[in-house]
Scaffold this motif. Structure first.
Motif, PDB file in Angstrom:
ATOM      1  N   VAL A 169      26.662 -94.762  40.306  1.00 22.17           N
ATOM      2  CA  VAL A 169      27.366 -93.427  40.685  1.00 22.17           C
ATOM      3  C   VAL A 169      27.199 -93.302  42.294  1.00 22.17           C
ATOM      4  CG1 VAL A 169      27.178 -91.035  40.950  1.00 22.17           C
ATOM      5  CG2 VAL A 169      27.226 -92.213  38.600  1.00 22.17           C
ATOM      6  N   LYS A 170      25.995 -93.846  42.895  1.00 26.06           N
ATOM      7  CA  LYS A 170      25.848 -93.809  44.138  1.00 26.06           C
ATOM      8  C   LYS A 170      26.918 -94.700  44.808  1.00 26.06           C
ATOM      9  CE  LYS A 170      22.941 -95.523  47.912  1.00 26.06           C
ATOM     10  NZ  LYS A 170      21.733 -96.500  48.117  1.00 26.06           N
ATOM     11  N   ASP A 171      27.076 -95.855  44.223  1.00 30.71           N
ATOM     12  CA  ASP A 171      27.943 -97.055  44.843  1.00 30.71           C
ATOM     13  C   ASP A 171      29.323 -96.688  44.560  1.00 30.71           C
ATOM     14  OD1 ASP A 171      25.784 -98.276  45.988  1.00 30.71           O
ATOM     15  OD2 ASP A 171      25.477 -99.689  43.841  1.00 30.71           O
ATOM     16  N   GLY A 172      29.858 -95.529  43.721  1.00 29.41           N
ATOM     17  CA  GLY A 172      31.217 -95.034  43.683  1.00 29.41           C
ATOM     18  C   GLY A 172      31.715 -95.543  42.429  1.00 29.41           C
ATOM     19  N   ASP A 173      30.730 -96.110  41.447  1.00 36.79           N
ATOM     20  CA  ASP A 173      31.368 -96.392  40.079  1.00 36.79           C
ATOM     21  C   ASP A 173      31.485 -95.146  39.239  1.00 36.79           C
ATOM     22  OD1 ASP A 173      31.493 -98.973  40.581  1.00 36.79           O
ATOM     23  OD2 ASP A 173      29.655 -99.581  39.931  1.00 36.79           O
ATOM     24  N   ALA A 174      32.142 -95.101  38.124  1.00 34.97           N
ATOM     25  CA  ALA A 174      32.138 -94.087  37.183  1.00 34.97           C
ATOM     26  C   ALA A 174      31.386 -94.566  35.798  1.00 34.97           C
ATOM     27  CB  ALA A 174      33.392 -93.788  36.505  1.00 34.97           C
ATOM     28  N   VAL A 175      30.487 -93.737  35.239  1.00 40.06           N
ATOM     29  CA  VAL A 175      29.506 -94.034  34.293  1.00 40.06           C
ATOM     30  C   VAL A 175      29.616 -93.340  33.279  1.00 40.06           C
ATOM     31  CG1 VAL A 175      27.283 -94.685  33.769  1.00 40.06           C
ATOM     32  CG2 VAL A 175      27.896 -95.140  36.113  1.00 40.06           C
ATOM     33  N   PHE A 176      30.009 -93.841  31.877  1.00 41.14           N
ATOM     34  CA  PHE A 176      30.181 -93.077  30.771  1.00 41.14           C
ATOM     35  C   PHE A 176      29.492 -93.727  29.521  1.00 41.14           C
ATOM     36  CE2 PHE A 176      33.045 -89.877  32.650  1.00 41.14           C
ATOM     37  CZ  PHE A 176      33.750 -90.619  33.560  1.00 41.14           C
ATOM     38  N   SER A 177      29.086 -93.050  28.657  1.00 43.43           N
ATOM     39  CA  SER A 177      29.047 -93.835  27.184  1.00 43.43           C
ATOM     40  C   SER A 177      30.268 -94.025  26.602  1.00 43.43           C
ATOM     41  CB  SER A 177      28.001 -93.027  26.257  1.00 43.43           C
ATOM     42  OG  SER A 177      28.695 -91.688  26.005  1.00 43.43           O
ATOM     43  N   PRO A 178      30.398 -94.983  25.884  1.00 36.36           N
ATOM     44  CA  PRO A 178      31.470 -95.487  25.261  1.00 36.36           C
ATOM     45  C   PRO A 178      32.465 -94.200  24.652  1.00 36.36           C
ATOM     46  CG  PRO A 178      30.224 -97.068  24.809  1.00 36.36           C
ATOM     47  CD  PRO A 178      29.444 -95.970  25.281  1.00 36.36           C
ATOM     48  N   ARG A 179      31.511 -93.281  23.833  1.00 36.40           N
ATOM     49  CA  ARG A 179      32.337 -92.241  23.164  1.00 36.40           C
ATOM     50  C   ARG A 179      33.041 -91.299  23.909  1.00 36.40           C
ATOM     51  NH1 ARG A 179      32.532 -88.303  19.031  1.00 36.40           N
ATOM     52  NH2 ARG A 179      31.479 -86.152  19.837  1.00 36.40           N
ATOM     53  N   LEU A 180      32.066 -91.058  25.230  1.00 31.11           N
ATOM     54  CA  LEU A 180      32.403 -90.034  26.152  1.00 31.11           C
ATOM     55  C   LEU A 180      33.755 -90.481  27.017  1.00 31.11           C
ATOM     56  CD1 LEU A 180      29.058 -88.489  27.354  1.00 31.11           C
ATOM     57  CD2 LEU A 180      30.661 -87.924  25.443  1.00 31.11           C
ATOM     58  N   ALA A 181      33.602 -92.154  27.332  1.00 34.49           N
ATOM     59  CA  ALA A 181      34.718 -92.443  28.140  1.00 34.49           C
ATOM     60  C   ALA A 181      36.011 -92.246  27.394  1.00 34.49           C
ATOM     61  CB  ALA A 181      34.338 -93.930  28.426  1.00 34.49           C
ATOM     62  N   GLY A 182      35.957 -92.261  25.805  1.00 34.23           N
ATOM     63  CA  GLY A 182      37.037 -92.261  25.186  1.00 34.23           C
ATOM     64  C   GLY A 182      37.919 -90.737  25.355  1.00 34.23           C
ATOM     65  N   PHE A 183      37.128 -89.917  25.440  1.00 29.57           N
ATOM     66  CA  PHE A 183      37.598 -88.438  25.751  1.00 29.57           C
ATOM     67  C   PHE A 183      38.126 -88.380  26.797  1.00 29.57           C
ATOM     68  CE2 PHE A 183      33.507 -86.482  23.431  1.00 29.57           C
ATOM     69  CZ  PHE A 183      34.364 -86.705  22.222  1.00 29.57           C
ATOM     70  N   VAL A 184      37.710 -88.949  27.857  1.00 29.47           N
ATOM     71  CA  VAL A 184      38.239 -89.070  29.317  1.00 29.47           C
ATOM     72  C   VAL A 184      39.573 -89.753  29.381  1.00 29.47           C
ATOM     73  CG1 VAL A 184      37.794 -89.396  31.614  1.00 29.47           C
ATOM     74  CG2 VAL A 184      36.126 -88.479  30.383  1.00 29.47           C
ATOM     75  N   LEU A 185      39.523 -90.865  28.824  1.00 30.50           N
ATOM     76  CA  LEU A 185      41.025 -91.711  28.674  1.00 30.50           C
ATOM     77  C   LEU A 185      41.900 -91.226  27.916  1.00 30.50           C
ATOM     78  CD1 LEU A 185      39.189 -95.317  28.147  1.00 30.50           C
ATOM     79  CD2 LEU A 185      40.331 -94.462  30.161  1.00 30.50           C
ATOM     80  N   ASP A 186      41.652 -90.356  26.907  1.00 33.94           N
ATOM     81  CA  ASP A 186      42.617 -89.662  25.892  1.00 33.94           C
ATOM     82  C   ASP A 186      43.285 -88.396  26.906  1.00 33.94           C
ATOM     83  OD1 ASP A 186      42.358 -91.382  24.008  1.00 33.94           O
ATOM     84  OD2 ASP A 186      41.046 -90.049  23.005  1.00 33.94           O
ATOM     85  N   ALA A 187      42.314 -87.482  27.477  1.00 35.98           N
ATOM     86  CA  ALA A 187      42.465 -86.566  28.319  1.00 35.98           C
ATOM     87  C   ALA A 187      43.538 -86.958  29.374  1.00 35.98           C
ATOM     88  CB  ALA A 187      41.399 -85.679  28.685  1.00 35.98           C
ATOM     89  N   PHE A 188      43.192 -87.842  30.127  1.00 34.46           N
ATOM     90  CA  PHE A 188      43.969 -88.177  31.453  1.00 34.46           C
ATOM     91  C   PHE A 188      45.251 -89.217  31.050  1.00 34.46           C
ATOM     92  CE2 PHE A 188      39.896 -86.813  33.200  1.00 34.46           C
ATOM     93  CZ  PHE A 188      40.383 -86.074  34.220  1.00 34.46           C
ATOM     94  N   ALA A 189      45.200 -89.729  29.793  1.00 37.72           N
ATOM     95  CA  ALA A 189      46.632 -90.563  29.452  1.00 37.72           C
ATOM     96  C   ALA A 189      47.413 -89.427  28.903  1.00 37.72           C
ATOM     97  CB  ALA A 189      46.282 -91.587  28.122  1.00 37.72           C
ATOM     98  N   SER A 190      47.181 -88.116  28.480  1.00 37.94           N
ATOM     99  CA  SER A 190      48.089 -87.098  28.088  1.00 37.94           C
ATOM    100  C   SER A 190      48.673 -86.773  29.193  1.00 37.94           C
ATOM    101  CB  SER A 190      47.671 -86.084  27.066  1.00 37.94           C
ATOM    102  OG  SER A 190      48.239 -85.052  26.953  1.00 37.94           O
TER     103      SER A 190
END
Length: 239
Positions: free
Chosen positions: A145-166
């Protein structure tokens, strides 16, 4: 992306102190014992490269400490007195947007609820991991995160992808909106079959407090018992 031992996407498996890495961190969590545990796990700077420069237990304290120390990464609990993690993010917008030395946020929460994840990511957090994460993986997540990456566990990453794809905003559930964030946490754990003692341990609260939250949830939702509550939560896919 690599997977950490807890299945966290974007988290490597190397120790925090490698190659002279160093990061300044603030811990924001309303449970003192949890902050103490995290400090013990990651705060040995010579070994991990993580320097904990401040702690806070609520929104106002968090803003004061973050402003004073200007850390590179803030470990932020979602549920805090004074408005929650989203309010901390809102009030830290200028620091997050700073060109020279931006403050970045990594949510660290017991909650794995979709609305909590989406809420803090929309607020500007760079990642979201749950409190089941190992110390080694948490250290690596902080550096990413300090280096600017985004970090999620796989299940949580799915929530984010679904939300922003809609393109459509999620529907408002007026019944769910009557509940506080803590009541929602208790609701989900009850619906998953947890006993009161287990919920108390999971949320770092007393059994009596759990009972009070359950009573409030039943009253607000006009339900009679935990079986009806479980059916209600399952029908809304909250479990």
């Amino acid at each position: 992306m690599t997977n950490g031992t807890d299945g966290t996407s974007g988290i490597g498996g190397t120790g925090g102190g490698e190659a002279g890495r160093h990061v300044r961190v603030v811990l924001v969590d309303d449970h003192r014992m949890f902050r103490t545990g995290v400090q013990a796990e990651i705060g040995a700077t010579d070994r991990t490269g993580v320097e904990v420069v401040g702690e806070a237990a609520d929104v106002d304290q968090a803003i004061t400490v973050i402003t004073a120390t200007r850390p590179e990464v803030v470990l932020l609990d979602v549920h805090l007195p004074g408005g929650g993690g989203v309010e901390v993010l809102r009030r830290s917008a200028a620091m997050m947007a700073a060109q020279d030395a931006p403050v970045r946020f990594l949510a660290l929460s017991v909650s794995d609820a979709a609305e909590d994840v989406i809420g803090v990511i929309r607020g500007g957090a760079r990642g979201y991991v749950t409190k089941t994460i190992t110390g080694t993986d948490l250290i690596d997540a902080i550096f990413r995160v300090k280096d600017g990456d985004a970090v999620f566990s796989p299940r949580l990453a799915g929530f984010v992808l679904d939300a922003f794809a809609s393109t459509d905003a999620p529907p408002v559930d007026e019944d769910l909106d009557r509940l506080t964030q803590r009541e929602r946490e208790v609701l989900r754990l009850i619906a998953r079959g947890y006993a009161y003692k287990e919920i108390a341990k999971q949320l770092f609260i007393s059994v009596k407090t759990v009972e009070s939250h359950v009573s409030a949830v039943l009253r607000k939702l006009q339900l009679s018992n935990r079986h009806e509550l479980t059916r209600w939560a399952t029908a809304r896919r909250l479990v």
